[in-house]
Design an enzyme around this catalytic site. Structure first.
Site, PDB file in Angstrom:
ATOM      1  N   LYS A  35       0.986  -1.145   0.090  1.00 46.36           N
ATOM      2  CA  LYS A  35       0.085   0.076   0.022  1.00 46.36           C
ATOM      3  C   LYS A  35       0.791   1.327  -0.078  1.00 46.36           C
ATOM      4  CE  LYS A  35      -2.201  -1.155   3.818  1.00 46.36           C
ATOM      5  NZ  LYS A  35      -1.677  -2.344   3.961  1.00 46.36           N
ATOM      6  N   THR A  36       1.888   1.288   0.889  1.00 42.02           N
ATOM      7  CA  THR A  36       2.417   2.469   0.948  1.00 42.02           C
ATOM      8  C   THR A  36       3.666   2.787  -0.219  1.00 42.02           C
ATOM      9  OG1 THR A  36       2.905   2.237   3.420  1.00 42.02           O
ATOM     10  CG2 THR A  36       4.440   3.552   2.404  1.00 42.02           C
ATOM     11  N   ASP A 220      -1.970   7.877   3.997  1.00 41.21           N
ATOM     12  CA  ASP A 220      -1.642   6.479   4.224  1.00 41.21           C
ATOM     13  C   ASP A 220      -2.209   6.115   5.525  1.00 41.21           C
ATOM     14  OD1 ASP A 220      -0.246   3.911   3.952  1.00 41.21           O
ATOM     15  OD2 ASP A 220       1.927   4.645   4.223  1.00 41.21           O
ATOM     16  N   GLU A 221      -2.391   4.729   5.841  1.00 41.27           N
ATOM     17  CA  GLU A 221      -2.954   4.458   7.109  1.00 41.27           C
ATOM     18  C   GLU A 221      -4.302   5.042   7.316  1.00 41.27           C
ATOM     19  OE1 GLU A 221      -1.404   2.057   8.926  1.00 41.27           O
ATOM     20  OE2 GLU A 221       0.959   2.263   8.347  1.00 41.27           O
ATOM     21  N   GLN A 251      -5.585  -3.381  10.531  1.00 40.27           N
ATOM     22  CA  GLN A 251      -4.625  -2.626  11.236  1.00 40.27           C
ATOM     23  C   GLN A 251      -5.013  -1.335  11.928  1.00 40.27           C
ATOM     24  OE1 GLN A 251      -0.462  -2.881   9.488  1.00 40.27           O
ATOM     25  NE2 GLN A 251      -1.502  -3.450   7.744  1.00 40.27           N
ATOM     26  N   ARG A 608       5.193  -7.505  11.006  1.00 38.40           N
ATOM     27  CA  ARG A 608       6.247  -6.458  10.753  1.00 38.40           C
ATOM     28  C   ARG A 608       7.581  -7.322  10.476  1.00 38.40           C
ATOM     29  NH1 ARG A 608       4.094  -2.857   9.015  1.00 38.40           N
ATOM     30  NH2 ARG A 608       2.299  -4.234   9.408  1.00 38.40           N
TER      31      ARG A 608
HETATM   32  P1  ATP Z   1       1.612  -1.986   6.002  1.00 39.93           P
HETATM   33  O1  ATP Z   1       0.340  -2.419   5.841  1.00 39.93           O
HETATM   34  O2  ATP Z   1       2.344  -2.868   7.043  1.00 39.93           O
HETATM   35  O3  ATP Z   1       1.772  -0.451   5.999  1.00 39.93           O
HETATM   36  P2  ATP Z   1       2.271  -1.818   3.243  1.00 39.93           P
HETATM   37  O4  ATP Z   1       0.950  -2.664   2.444  1.00 39.93           O
HETATM   38  O5  ATP Z   1       2.356  -0.522   2.987  1.00 39.93           O
HETATM   39  O6  ATP Z   1       2.289  -2.673   4.631  1.00 39.93           O
HETATM   40  P3  ATP Z   1       4.616  -1.778   1.850  1.00 39.93           P
HETATM   41  O7  ATP Z   1       5.355  -1.406   2.982  1.00 39.93           O
HETATM   42  O8  ATP Z   1       4.282  -0.871   0.876  1.00 39.93           O
HETATM   43  O9  ATP Z   1       3.266  -2.630   2.532  1.00 39.93           O
HETATM   44  O10 ATP Z   1       5.320  -3.104   1.275  1.00 39.93           O
HETATM   45  C1  ATP Z   1       5.817  -4.184   1.881  1.00 39.93           C
HETATM   46  C2  ATP Z   1       7.291  -4.721   1.348  1.00 39.93           C
HETATM   47  O11 ATP Z   1       6.981  -5.206   0.076  1.00 39.93           O
HETATM   48  C3  ATP Z   1       8.085  -3.470   1.129  1.00 39.93           C
HETATM   49  O12 ATP Z   1       9.404  -4.163   1.427  1.00 39.93           O
HETATM   50  C4  ATP Z   1       7.818  -3.161  -0.386  1.00 39.93           C
HETATM   51  O13 ATP Z   1       9.185  -2.794  -0.875  1.00 39.93           O
HETATM   52  C5  ATP Z   1       7.773  -4.545  -0.839  1.00 39.93           C
HETATM   53  N1  ATP Z   1       6.817  -4.774  -2.053  1.00 39.93           N
HETATM   54  C6  ATP Z   1       6.030  -4.054  -2.235  1.00 39.93           C
HETATM   55  N2  ATP Z   1       5.150  -4.369  -3.529  1.00 39.93           N
HETATM   56  C7  ATP Z   1       6.156  -5.226  -4.302  1.00 39.93           C
HETATM   57  C8  ATP Z   1       6.311  -5.637  -5.352  1.00 39.93           C
HETATM   58  N3  ATP Z   1       5.376  -5.587  -6.181  1.00 39.93           N
HETATM   59  N4  ATP Z   1       7.438  -6.361  -5.776  1.00 39.93           N
HETATM   60  C9  ATP Z   1       8.171  -6.469  -4.746  1.00 39.93           C
HETATM   61  N5  ATP Z   1       8.377  -6.145  -3.623  1.00 39.93           N
HETATM   62  C10 ATP Z   1       7.208  -5.616  -3.307  1.00 39.93           C
HETATM   63 MG    MG Z   2       2.315   0.856   4.711  1.00 40.41          MG
END
Ligand code: ATP
Ligand code: MG
Length: 723
Positions: A35-36, A220-221, A251, A608
């Site tokens: 997402k981020t 975000d969040e 979350q 995490r």
């Molecule tokens: P959270 O809910 O904990 O905030 P999130 O959904 O925001 O998580 P991110 O932090 O954006 O998730 O991504 C999680 C990990 O996966 C990061 O290390 C990111 O770089 C990696 N990632 C995300 N998308 C891809 C992708 N398409 N290919 C490879 N790695 C990815």
């Molecule tokens: Mg995130």
């Protein structure tokens, strides 16, 4: 134009979200699904491809750390700096707006931000002023009440008095508190948000200006926004489909502070042309960690429902360690980290996550004893330490004479012979004439009724502040801070304190000078035209507590609460204190809604971890000065045994927690007790020895007590009697 950098590292759904034409969008997806990443890439996409100017973009994240990281990643993708991009936390952005528009929101230009400790002190003082007993009106409860009203956008003046005595009194205190803050130019955290909202609501020209300016708004969040934050977003984006939010209902962990999961539903109603995109692949964690976390969160009702998968393989099992007490727990964790580092792992990839700040001390002590660098986020935060707050209070008073909270804080710190009676007289005058304590002190001196000594002492204090202000006028910020540290008498005060404690405080004061030296004004290049460096620094101290300690580039073990770990990821994660009453917290155990929030927190914590997840609990724990014998957390039982490996210090047993309890194993047995021996314990009564392990100070026995069930006890402490 090379857009491959933006597009290539995304999967299909992520790409869809990133490249969609401007429209209201909700990316609803589980932990670690990117997402981020989507948010960052979307901003880069809009700037690079859609030609949106960085100046027209607003991005809101949850922590300052996340904001910093986000800016870095966007600049990386673009290959150029993006100073004019507004990116920050709700509080940080609100503060920025209020500084720019202090007049419109009727704040003095030198208004100061209070953190929650300051706020509590102000409330305590008000109670004294109002002649109320703080046992009957607990200050923390009042603080909670006031913040809860503000989070909902409710000012005291809009609240109708009721017949209920209790409610009436609460309202009166809230009113008095508001009046006090207005008079002193003090703004608490909730007030930042509320005023930023009022700024938009009551100043149509200001609102129009920002609506024109911010063509794209990203959050975000989103699941953790509260009523006033969401209302602010709605004002800013009203009528336009330019709000892009990402979040995860699983979350949502700030309900206790007013966050509303329902905002996710409201969004869908308020932005009828929205699009929802779901992401399902997790890129962060190994299969075992992810499946275990999915299982735990599935115990909650009323979820929006998403299932995450990963193609990264199962990885290691999750390890579970039953420590006999909190020291043993810390010992275990620190040993594991040492092993990780010895095998070439970076310390900064290891995180210790706990439910409550007070838990960090044990770990800090063990880390210190082994010379392992570490950094605590939140908790006993640098800017919250008493000595730092004292020095800052001098600086605040230099900047704003009406800052009563700071006046109170340092008028007699260090002691200079200003007694309680004098202080009470000052307060009385301030109250009667509705003036600041500073002004009241002058009145008191001029009245000439004070005994000579008291009058001299008070004049001395006022002169000290005046002198510091004058002397520091043309100084660099860090020189000002240094001047205060040296001339306020604080150093002498701490020199007199018991050796180590005092020394540490002096070191912290030196660190404050250092922090001022390193303080980066360019962060906010574009705004704060009228703000002095000192005021920017003071606001920073209140808003960004904890960000200054340690050095970002140092390779440090990371310690933080589960709440502050949100959005972050670490290769090696320790989730400690997995005990009933601690996690889930005692207050949540009897409340289904709060228990679900604790479970979401557990889900946040587990997700995490990228490679290794260690869970620990202690069979006896001393916390807040009390000893308890907690049961293992229910969340441990919610993880299916197949993902867990129970660890002993000297061996490893592959059993789920539910099955291992009564099994004897072939671990090393030392001589003190025999298996099957009957023993007595002062608290648990009679029991039978099931197994033993460890030696010397670490020798422990597992006993099946008739009444209390199976427990591991430390022999050195247990004082068992053989029966
Ligand atoms: P959270 O809910 O904990 O905030 P999130 O959904 O925001 O998580 P991110 O932090 O954006 O998730 O991504 C999680 C990990 O996966 C990061 O290390 C990111 O770089 C990696 N990632 C995300 N998308 C891809 C992708 N398409 N290919 C490879 N790695 C990815
Ligand atoms: Mg995130």
């Amino acid at each position: 134009m090379d857009i491959t950098k933006i597009i290539d590292p995304l999967n299909d759904s992520q790409r869809l979200a990133v490249t969609a034409p401007s429209q209201a969008m909700l990316v609803l997806a589980g932990a670690g699904s990117g997402k981020t990443r989507v948010l960052v890439h979307r901003i880069a996409w809009q700037i690079q491809v859609e030609g949106v100017s960085a100046h027209s973009i607003l991005a809101v994240t949850f922590t300052n750390k996340a904001a910093k990281e986000m800016r870095g990643r966007i600049e990386d993708l673009l290959g150029i700096p993006a100073h004019t991009l507004w990116i920050g936390t709700f509080h940080g952005l609100a503060h920025r707006l209020l500084r720019r528009h202090a007049k419109q929101v009727k704040l003095p230009e030198t208004f100061q931000v209070m953190d929650s400790g300051d706020q509590l002190r102000v409330i305590k003082r008000l109670l004294t002023t109002l002649n109320l007993d703080d046992a009957k009106w607990p200050p923390r409860q009042l603080q909670w009440y006031i913040n809860a009203q503000k989070d909902e956008g409710i000012r005291a003046r809009y609240m109708a008095a009721t017949d209920d005595m209790y409610q009436r009194q609460m309202l009166a205190i809230y009113r008095a508190y508001e009046a006090f803050c207005d008079r002193s130019g003090l703004v608490d955290f909730a007030e930042l948000l509320l005023r930023a909202h009022e700024l938009f609501r009551e100043n149509p020209d200001v609102l129009e200006f920002y609506r024109q300016r911010f063509r794209q708004v990203h959050v975000d969040e989103f699941q953790d926004t509260n009523t006033i934050q969401y209302a602010w977003l709605r004002l800013l984006t009203d009528g336009k489909d330019n709000l892009f939010v990402v979040g995860d209902d699983d979350q949502s962990i700030y309900g206790w502070r007013g966050a509303k999961i329902e905002n996710i539903y409201s969004f869908q109603r308020h932005y009828p042309n929205h699009q929802i995109i779901k992401l399902e692949q997790n890129y962060r964690s190994t299969g075992n960690i992810l499946k275990a976390a999915n299982q735990v969160i599935s115990m909650n009702d009323g979820r929006m429902g998403k299932e995450l998968w990963t193609d990264s393989g199962d990885g290691d099992l999750i390890s579970l360690y039953a420590a006999f007490n909190e020291q043993d727990e810390a010992y275990f964790v620190v040993e594991r980290i040492r092993a990780w580092v010895n095998e070439g792992g970076a310390r900064s990839d290891a995180a210790i996550l706990y439910r409550s700040n007070a838990q960090s001390r044990q770990f800090e002590e063990k880390l210190m004893a082994t010379g392992t660098p570490y950094r605590v986020y939140g908790g006993l935060r640098f800017f919250e330490r008493a000595e730092i707050k004292n020095a800052l209070a001098y600086l605040r008073l230099m900047s704003n004479r009406n800052d009563d909270a700071s006046f109170e804080r340092v008028i007699n710190t260090p002691t200079r012979g200003i007694g309680a009676k004098t202080l009470e007289d000052i307060r009385k005058i301030a109250r009667e004439q509705s003036i600041s304590l500073w002004a009241a002190a002058i009145v008191l001196i001029n009245q000439g009724d004070l005994p000579g000594r008291a009058s001299n002492a008070l004049t001395g204090f006022l002169n000290l502040i005046k002198r510091l202000t004058e002397q520091s006028e043309d100084m660099e910020l860090y020189e000002k801070v240094k001047l205060v540290v040296e001339k306020s008498g604080l150093v002498e005060l701490y020199k007199k304190e018991k050796m180590e404690k005092g020394e540490e405080k002096i070191e912290n004061l030196e660190e404050l000078v250092n922090a001022a030296r390193l303080f980066d004004f360019t962060q906010d290049q574009e705004s704060e035209e009228n703000l002095s460096e000192l005021d920017m620094f003071l606001a920073h101290a209140a808003l960004e507590a904890g960000e200054m300690q340690g050095d970002d580039i140092d390779d440090c073990v990371q310690l933080m609460t589960l709440h502050s770990a949100k959005g972050l990821e670490f290769k090696l994660v320790f989730l400690v204190g997995m005990e009933e009453g601690l996690f889930p917290s005692q207050q949540s155990v009897d409340d289904a809604g709060r228990l679900e929030e604790e479970r979401r927190l557990c889900y946040v914590g587990m997700t995490r971890a990228m490679l290794q997840l260690h869970l620990t609990y202690a069979e006896s724990r001393r916390l807040y000065g009390r000893e308890s014998y907690p049961r293992p957390s229910r969340f441990l039982r919610e993880i299916p045994g197949q993902y867990i490996q129970e660890v002993r210090m000297r061996a490893t047993v592959s059993h789920p927690i539910t099955a291992v309890k009564t099994k004897t194993s072939s671990l090393q047995v030392t001589s003190t007790y025999k298996l099957g021996q009957r023993v007595g314990h002062s608290k648990f009564g009679e029991g039978v020895v099931l197994q033993m392990e460890g030696e010397g100070a670490h020798e422990r026995v597992q006993i099946n007590f008739k009444q209390a069930g199976v427990k591991w006890l430390m022999l050195a402490y247990a004082q068992l009697k053989t029966l």
